[in-house]
Design a protein around this motif. Sequence first.
Motif, PDB file in Angstrom:
ATOM      1  N   ALA A  72       0.830  -1.210   0.000  1.00  0.00           N
ATOM      2  CA  ALA A  72       0.000   0.000   0.000  1.00  0.00           C
ATOM      3  C   ALA A  72       0.865   1.261   0.000  1.00  0.00           C
ATOM      4  N   LYS A  73       1.917   1.245   0.795  1.00  0.00           N
ATOM      5  CA  LYS A  73       2.785   2.422   0.867  1.00  0.00           C
ATOM      6  C   LYS A  73       3.583   2.610  -0.419  1.00  0.00           C
ATOM      7  N   LEU A  74       3.982   1.519  -1.040  1.00  0.00           N
ATOM      8  CA  LEU A  74       4.721   1.607  -2.296  1.00  0.00           C
ATOM      9  C   LEU A  74       3.828   2.098  -3.431  1.00  0.00           C
ATOM     10  N   LEU A  75       2.582   1.629  -3.453  1.00  0.00           N
ATOM     11  CA  LEU A  75       1.649   2.007  -4.518  1.00  0.00           C
ATOM     12  C   LEU A  75       1.298   3.488  -4.493  1.00  0.00           C
ATOM     13  N   HIS A 127       3.354   5.736  -4.556  1.00  0.00           N
ATOM     14  CA  HIS A 127       4.389   6.472  -5.298  1.00  0.00           C
ATOM     15  C   HIS A 127       4.854   5.771  -6.572  1.00  0.00           C
ATOM     16  N   TYR A 128       4.913   4.442  -6.577  1.00  0.00           N
ATOM     17  CA  TYR A 128       5.335   3.721  -7.775  1.00  0.00           C
ATOM     18  C   TYR A 128       4.102   3.352  -8.608  1.00  0.00           C
ATOM     19  N   PRO A 129       4.209   3.372  -9.945  1.00  0.00           N
ATOM     20  CA  PRO A 129       3.101   2.883 -10.776  1.00  0.00           C
ATOM     21  C   PRO A 129       2.787   1.432 -10.426  1.00  0.00           C
ATOM     22  N   GLU A 130       1.509   1.046 -10.536  1.00  0.00           N
ATOM     23  CA  GLU A 130       1.107  -0.289 -10.105  1.00  0.00           C
ATOM     24  C   GLU A 130       1.727  -1.410 -10.937  1.00  0.00           C
ATOM     25  N   ILE A 169      12.375 -17.203  -6.726  1.00  0.00           N
ATOM     26  CA  ILE A 169      12.370 -15.820  -7.206  1.00  0.00           C
ATOM     27  C   ILE A 169      11.158 -15.645  -8.106  1.00  0.00           C
ATOM     28  N   ARG A 170      10.312 -14.710  -7.770  1.00  0.00           N
ATOM     29  CA  ARG A 170       9.123 -14.412  -8.558  1.00  0.00           C
ATOM     30  C   ARG A 170       9.135 -12.927  -8.898  1.00  0.00           C
ATOM     31  N   VAL A 171       8.882 -12.603 -10.174  1.00  0.00           N
ATOM     32  CA  VAL A 171       8.811 -11.204 -10.596  1.00  0.00           C
ATOM     33  C   VAL A 171       7.377 -10.913 -11.005  1.00  0.00           C
ATOM     34  N   VAL A 172       6.761  -9.944 -10.311  1.00  0.00           N
ATOM     35  CA  VAL A 172       5.342  -9.632 -10.529  1.00  0.00           C
ATOM     36  C   VAL A 172       5.154  -8.124 -10.534  1.00  0.00           C
ATOM     37  N   PRO A 173       4.024  -7.641 -11.071  1.00  0.00           N
ATOM     38  CA  PRO A 173       3.714  -6.218 -10.939  1.00  0.00           C
ATOM     39  C   PRO A 173       3.487  -5.864  -9.467  1.00  0.00           C
ATOM     40  N   LEU A 174       3.763  -4.626  -9.114  1.00  0.00           N
ATOM     41  CA  LEU A 174       3.664  -4.188  -7.728  1.00  0.00           C
ATOM     42  C   LEU A 174       2.299  -4.493  -7.108  1.00  0.00           C
ATOM     43  N   HIS A 175       1.233  -4.355  -7.884  1.00  0.00           N
ATOM     44  CA  HIS A 175      -0.095  -4.563  -7.308  1.00  0.00           C
ATOM     45  C   HIS A 175      -0.371  -6.031  -6.970  1.00  0.00           C
ATOM     46  N   GLN A 176       0.511  -6.936  -7.413  1.00  0.00           N
ATOM     47  CA  GLN A 176       0.364  -8.356  -7.080  1.00  0.00           C
ATOM     48  C   GLN A 176       1.389  -8.833  -6.042  1.00  0.00           C
ATOM     49  N   MET A 177       2.116  -7.906  -5.483  1.00  0.00           N
ATOM     50  CA  MET A 177       3.196  -8.237  -4.544  1.00  0.00           C
ATOM     51  C   MET A 177       2.690  -9.034  -3.333  1.00  0.00           C
ATOM     52  N   ALA A 178       1.636  -8.570  -2.697  1.00  0.00           N
ATOM     53  CA  ALA A 178       1.107  -9.254  -1.506  1.00  0.00           C
ATOM     54  C   ALA A 178       0.457 -10.584  -1.887  1.00  0.00           C
TER      55      ALA A 178
END
Length: 272
Positions: free
Chosen positions: A192-195, A197-200, A217-226
Motif C-alpha cells: 500500500a505504501k509503495l503504490l 508512489h510507484y506505478p502499479e 524468485i518471482r517477478v510480478v507487478p507491484l499490485h500483485q506483490m502481496a
Amino acid sequence: MRESTGNLCYGKSMLVVDPGVYIVGAGPGDPDLLTVKAQKLLAVGDVILFADSLVPEQILDVCRKDAEIIRTANQTLEEIVAVMVEKVRSHKSVIRLHSGDPSLYSAIHEQMQLLAEAEIPFEVIPGISAFQAAAAKLKVELTIPGLVQTIILTRISGRTTVPVSEELAALAAHQASLCLYLSARHVEDAQAKLLAHYPEDTKVAICFRLGWNDEKIRVVPLHQMAECTHQEQIIRTTLYVISPALSSTKGRSRLYHPEHSHLFRSSHHEKG
C-alpha cells in the motif's frame, strides 16, 4: 617468518589466526559466494558460532573437522557474547557467522560494544548482501543512467521500528531501486505504501532464501506483490526488489561510450 595483517598472519602454507572474534559475513546462502577471507578463516577457526536459522549448514563444509560448532538460533545476545568471551579467554579463535553482510540488519553493533567492554579483540569481514545476489540472479543493474541512480536498502516497521523520517512511504517517494528487507510479514502494508508512489505495474522481484536449495524468485507487478507472497507461503528470509530497472531496456553508461574520455582513455573525437 609470518606476515601480519591485523590479527591475521599468513605463514608459508596457511592462515594463522590470533585468539579473538571474527565477525564474518556468510553471504545470502550460496557457499560459493563466501569471500576468500571468510573461507580462509573458516578453514582454521577453533570455534564457529552460526545462526543456524539464517546460515545454511553447507557453509560449514569448509571448516576444520575438529572445529567446535555452536548453533545460536535459540540463544540470546548475552548468551552468545558470553560464549565468545569465554572461548577467546581460553586462547581460541572464534568465527561468528552472520547471514549476508554484517553491516546490514545483523545486530553486530551491540555485539561489538559488549566485546569492546570485555576487552576482547574482534574484526569484521564483509560478505555479499542479498540485494547484490538478487541483482545477479535477475541479471539486472539497479542503477541505469537516465532512469535510476539510487539504491535504497530499508525495511518496514514491525517488531523493530524505523525512525519516522525513514518510513517506507517517505522513501518510496524517490522511486529509486528500493530493496526491502525483513518485511514479508507486513507485505500488505508495504504494498500500500509503495503504490502511493510507484506505478502499479512497476516490477517487483520477490526473492526467497537466495542461494539456498529451496530458493524462489518471482517477478510480478507491484499490485500483485502481496498476493504472490501469500500464494507462495512466504513469511521470512525474503527480499523484495522494487525498481524501474527490472523492466528497462534503455540507458547507457557514459563510462564506456566512445565519446567519453577519462584518465585511461581518450574520446573518439580526440583520437581523430
